[in-house]
Design an enzyme around this catalytic site. Structure first.
Site, short mmCIF file in Angstrom:
data_model
loop_
_atom_site.label_atom_id
_atom_site.label_comp_id
_atom_site.label_asym_id
_atom_site.label_seq_id
_atom_site.Cartn_x
_atom_site.Cartn_y
_atom_site.Cartn_z
N THR B 50 0.88 -1.19 0.00
CA THR B 50 0.00 0.00 0.00
C THR B 50 0.90 1.23 0.00
O THR B 50 2.12 1.09 0.00
CB THR B 50 -0.89 0.02 1.26
OG1 THR B 50 -0.07 0.33 2.39
CG2 THR B 50 -1.59 -1.30 1.48
N CYS B 51 0.28 2.41 0.05
CA CYS B 51 1.13 3.61 0.00
C CYS B 51 1.94 3.79 1.29
O CYS B 51 2.94 4.48 1.30
CB CYS B 51 0.29 4.85 -0.28
SG CYS B 51 -1.02 5.09 0.90
N ASN B 52 1.50 3.17 2.36
CA ASN B 52 2.21 3.34 3.62
C ASN B 52 3.04 2.15 4.05
O ASN B 52 3.75 2.23 5.05
CB ASN B 52 1.22 3.67 4.75
CG ASN B 52 0.72 5.08 4.62
OD1 ASN B 52 1.49 5.97 4.28
ND2 ASN B 52 -0.55 5.29 4.85
N ARG B 53 2.90 1.03 3.37
CA ARG B 53 3.68 -0.16 3.76
C ARG B 53 3.84 -1.15 2.60
O ARG B 53 2.98 -1.24 1.72
CB ARG B 53 3.02 -0.87 4.94
CG ARG B 53 1.66 -1.49 4.65
CD ARG B 53 1.07 -2.12 5.89
NE ARG B 53 0.76 -1.10 6.88
CZ ARG B 53 1.39 -0.99 8.05
NH1 ARG B 53 2.31 -1.84 8.38
NH2 ARG B 53 1.05 -0.05 8.89
N HIS B 99 1.84 -8.80 14.57
CA HIS B 99 2.02 -7.69 13.64
C HIS B 99 0.88 -7.65 12.61
O HIS B 99 0.29 -6.59 12.37
CB HIS B 99 3.38 -7.80 12.94
CG HIS B 99 3.62 -6.72 11.94
ND1 HIS B 99 4.02 -5.45 12.31
CD2 HIS B 99 3.49 -6.69 10.59
CE1 HIS B 99 4.13 -4.69 11.23
NE2 HIS B 99 3.82 -5.42 10.17
N GLN B 116 -9.75 1.24 6.03
CA GLN B 116 -9.33 1.04 4.64
C GLN B 116 -8.28 -0.08 4.54
O GLN B 116 -8.28 -0.86 3.59
CB GLN B 116 -8.73 2.36 4.20
CG GLN B 116 -8.37 2.50 2.76
CD GLN B 116 -7.67 3.85 2.58
OE1 GLN B 116 -8.05 4.85 3.17
NE2 GLN B 116 -6.65 3.87 1.77
N GLN B 120 -7.41 -3.59 2.05
CA GLN B 120 -6.16 -3.76 1.31
C GLN B 120 -5.50 -5.10 1.66
O GLN B 120 -4.95 -5.77 0.79
CB GLN B 120 -5.21 -2.59 1.61
CG GLN B 120 -5.71 -1.27 1.02
CD GLN B 120 -4.94 -0.06 1.53
OE1 GLN B 120 -4.52 -0.02 2.68
NE2 GLN B 120 -4.78 0.94 0.69
N GLY B 189 -2.43 12.91 -11.45
CA GLY B 189 -1.86 11.57 -11.28
C GLY B 189 -2.91 10.67 -10.66
O GLY B 189 -3.68 11.13 -9.80
N GLY B 191 -3.64 7.71 -8.36
CA GLY B 191 -3.14 6.77 -7.35
C GLY B 191 -4.28 6.35 -6.45
O GLY B 191 -5.34 6.98 -6.44
#
Lengths: 295, 438
Positions: B50-53, B99, B116, B120, B189, B191
């Site tokens: 994802t965008c954060n991980r 985790h 969200q 994902q 863009g 995303g």
């Protein structure tokens, strides 16, 4: 002592019912101011609805006061400055209530009710000068209209200044990418900008017409004493500042935070003309009033 | 249990620049899953990007999977493993399970308690499943993670308030604009988060949307979905003055918006405010744009700061969530271990009783004339003897299976008894569901 003077003033001027309504209205506006400020600072504990209910009740009491004053025999209504200022407060309260009903805005009540409370504080503090022996206040309709319009415009500018302070605080928080707890209930920047613009657009004609009526209330010979009156001077500077802001916004020369700083500068002159200079230069005030009374 | 492991980078340990470099686009995930199973010797694998991980979940018998997975991750993105090692974290066994549960529950997210992320995770799991990269081990773990996420959101207040990066962004936009119905949003863009933000804005009643992308077809596709207009990236300067809200998430390596561009845009729009959300890394908007009056620029790190403040106010909920997760990990491990010992016990018991039956038959063959009731007594004696001999061994296996380091010894036993190792893994259907437990 002030309370005694005010008490004797209300006893001399009005009947029991009207005096009761007046006191209820003043107390109510103070309570509404406290409640609305509490609702802004502690939104989880105090609801702004409580301030609005108190505000509506106070406005109703003030309207009943004037209805009583016009119905009762004895001292002519609006024959003293206290009542003229109170009438301005009534107009301001009604204008705020109607505006908030048409377009509700979070947090504005926290400035509107304190504005009304401040008007009454000043009115209360100046009550002794209004009831001094031999002083009869503005009996002339022209002068009454002048005072009402000018005080209304001051009230509107108080609201503009409050909105400007809210805008500057909110804008600073947004620019710093932070969220302060008590500012969550502040209106958006867009709303505050619109409110300030509306206040300027509404307040400027009120002040301008108020000035014209004030000048007309004096004869041409009395005009020479006006420049010596700091209150008149401060009001003129305020008028120029507001014209400047209006034109600056219109032409796009004033943007970002600048117009809001200028609104605060303008409001300093409101304070100077309404409270500061009025209290500090009683002699100059008296000279103007003596000239008027001599006529 | 130690066969579960996870390696990855996230917003806490790696800047956006690194996260973007190691991200796996959907189209590359099947090949990466194959590499994990072949090159890194993972029996089961799931990739979450994802965008954060970016996280690689594996079930492996490799004694040191960290190095293999790190090398695979680095090779996949043309990086040196030593360089990547500075930003990665690696968890194994209980920590890896915990985790995943935290990630799915939104406790490890940029926006605490966001919902969200669970979608994902589901999407990543389904993709791995469709590639036959998952088996009993990861199936059971991921199913447990989805149930835990559901439990955290329903039993605690962790997801109340601001829920996702996109919703936080819209909340900030609302501090600038009161009414969105007469505003225009420009998405630059295409995303995932940018599109999601546009979706939130659409739900909040945004008046007009313009989608701008290098490939006009992709822009049209997104614009059609949101009832907006599509424009090519070359015309961005012409459309900027029309935008009240700009969301930028391109893969450009240099800023595409300069201070001068915004200054000109502000002049053209009569200095009306512009809210800019730069979700790209490296950034799409030059940082000095924020110095301009009437421009409010936010990037992903700004959102993180807000989220951190938000997290502080919900420490009580975090405590409750942590308790639930600990409870769920314990429950998962208990179910996993007791089930994994069962085939071994069964095999041991079957083998011993097979020998008993053979020996009893051989003995009774010598005493053909023995009365039937005496034959039965001999058979019963032999059965009781075997059971008594097996009892301490079975108890010892059960006790061993409850230990954290049980996996290796159970595997050895399974091999010794000729038990299929895969049979020692838990069956997801065999686990009680968290809702029933609670």
């Amino acid at each position: 002592m002030l309370a005694d003077t005010f008490h004797s003033f209300s006893q001399q001027t009005m009947g029991t019912f009207t005096a009761l309504m007046l006191h209820l209205a003043i107390g109510g506006f103070f309570l509404a101011a406290i409640l609305s400020l509490a609702a802004l600072l502690l939104p989880s504990r105090v609801k702004s609805g409580a301030a609005d209910i108190t505000g509506v009740a106070s406005t109703l009491a003030l309207a009943l006061f004037f209805a009583g004053r016009f119905a009762e025999a004895g001292t002519e209504p609006l024959s003293n400055m206290f009542e003229v200022v109170a009438l301005s407060a009534l107009f301001l309260a009604v204008a705020y209530l109607v505006a908030s009903r048409l377009k509700p805005m979070r947090g504005v009540s926290a400035f509107a009710y304190p504005a009304l409370a401040v008007i009454f504080i000043v009115d209360y503090l100046l009550a002794p000068t209004f009831v001094r022996p031999g002083h009869h206040g503005p009996e002339e309709p022209l002068l009454v209209a002048h005072v009402v319009l000018v005080i209304l415009s001051y009230g509107v500018y108080f609201l503009a200044a409050a909105a400007a302070v809210m805008y500057l605080l909110q804008e600073r928080q947004i620019k710093r990418h932070k969220e302060a707890r008590f500012m969550k209930d502040f209106p958006s920047l867009e709303s505050l900008r619109k409110l300030v613009n509306t206040c300027i657009v509404v307040g400027l004609p009120l002040l301008s017409v108020g000035f014209i009526l004030g000048f007309l209330a004096f004869s041409r010979e009395d005009w020479s004493s006006l420049p010596a009156n700091p209150k008149v001077l401060a009001s003129m500077v305020l008028w120029l500042v507001l014209i400047g802001i209006y034109l600056g916004r219109l032409t796009g020369l004033l943007h970002g935070r600048r117009p809001f700083y200028w609104v605060l500068v303008g409001f300093c002159f409101v304070i100077l003309s309404y409270v500061g200079l009025g209290l500090m230069s009683v002699r100059a005030q008296q000279a103007t009033h003596t000239a008027l009374e001599a006529r | 249990m130690n066969r579960y492991c996870v390696i990855g980078v996230n917003h806490k340990f790696a800047p956006l620049e690194i996260r973007e470099r190691v991200a796996y686009p959907d189209r590359r995930i099947p090949a990466a899953l194959r590499s994990m199973r072949e090159a890194a010797q993972c029996e089961e694998a799931v990739i979450l990007s994802t965008c954060n991980r970016v996280e690689l979940y594996a079930f492996t018998s490799d004694s040191d999977p960290r190095e293999r997975l790190l090398k695979l991750m680095a090779d996949d993105h043309g990086l040196q493993p030593e360089f990547l090692a500075r930003y990665i974290y690696f968890h194994r066994g209980r920590n890896a399970i915990e985790h995943l549960l935290r990630v799915a529950g939104g406790l490890d997210s940029l926006v605490l308690g966001e919902t969200q992320i669970v979608n994902q995770v589901k999407k990543s799991y389904l993709l791995a499943q469709s590639e036959n990269a998952t088996g009993k081990a990861l199936n059971s773990l991921f199913h447990r993670a989805f149930n835990v996420a559901k439990r955290l959101h329903s039993e605690t207040g962790i997801s109340s308030g601001q829920l996702s990066t996109s919703s936080v962004a819209v909340t900030f936009a609302r501090r600038v604009f009161e009414n969105l119905s007469d505003k225009t949003a420009l998405l630059v863009g295409v995303g995932e988060v940018g599109e999601l933000t546009l979706n939130y804005l659409k739900d909040s009643g945004i008046g007009r949307t313009i989608v701008c992308s290098r490939t006009l077809d992709r822009a049209r596709e997104v614009a059609t979905r949101y009832g907006g207009d599509a424009v090519p990236l070359d015309l961005i300067e012409d459309y900027l003055p029309r935008a009240d809200i700009v969301i930028s998430q391109t893969a450009s390596e240099r800023p595409i918006f300069s201070r001068e561009m915004f200054k000109q845009a502000l002049k053209k729009r009569g200095w009306r405010s512009i809210f800019v959300l730069d979700l790209a890394v490296p950034r799409d908007v030059a940082p000095d744009v924020d110095e301009l009056p009437d421009v409010y620029l936010y990037n992903v790190d700004d959102l993180e700061q807000v989220v951190a403040e938000h997290a502080l106010t919900r420490s009580h909920e975090i405590k409750r969530c942590t308790e639930i997760i600990t409870q769920e990990v314990d429950s998962f491990l208990a179910g996993f271990q007791s089930f994994s010992a069962a085939p071994i016990i069964k095999a041991l018991s079957e083998r011993a009783h097979a020998i008993r039956e053979a020996e009893v038959s051989r003995l009774l063959a010598h005493f053909v004339d023995l009365p039937t009731d005496q034959k039965a007594e001999i058979a019963m004696f032999a059965e009781q003897l075997v059971n008594k001999l097996l009892h301490p061994q079975i108890s010892a296996i059960k006790a061993q299976s409850r230990r954290e380091d049980a996996a290796d010894s159970l595997r050895l036993l399974a091999r010794a008894l000729g038990v299929d190792e895969a049979a020692t893994l838990p069956n997801p259907e065999a686990h009680p569901q968290p809702e029933k437990q609670s």
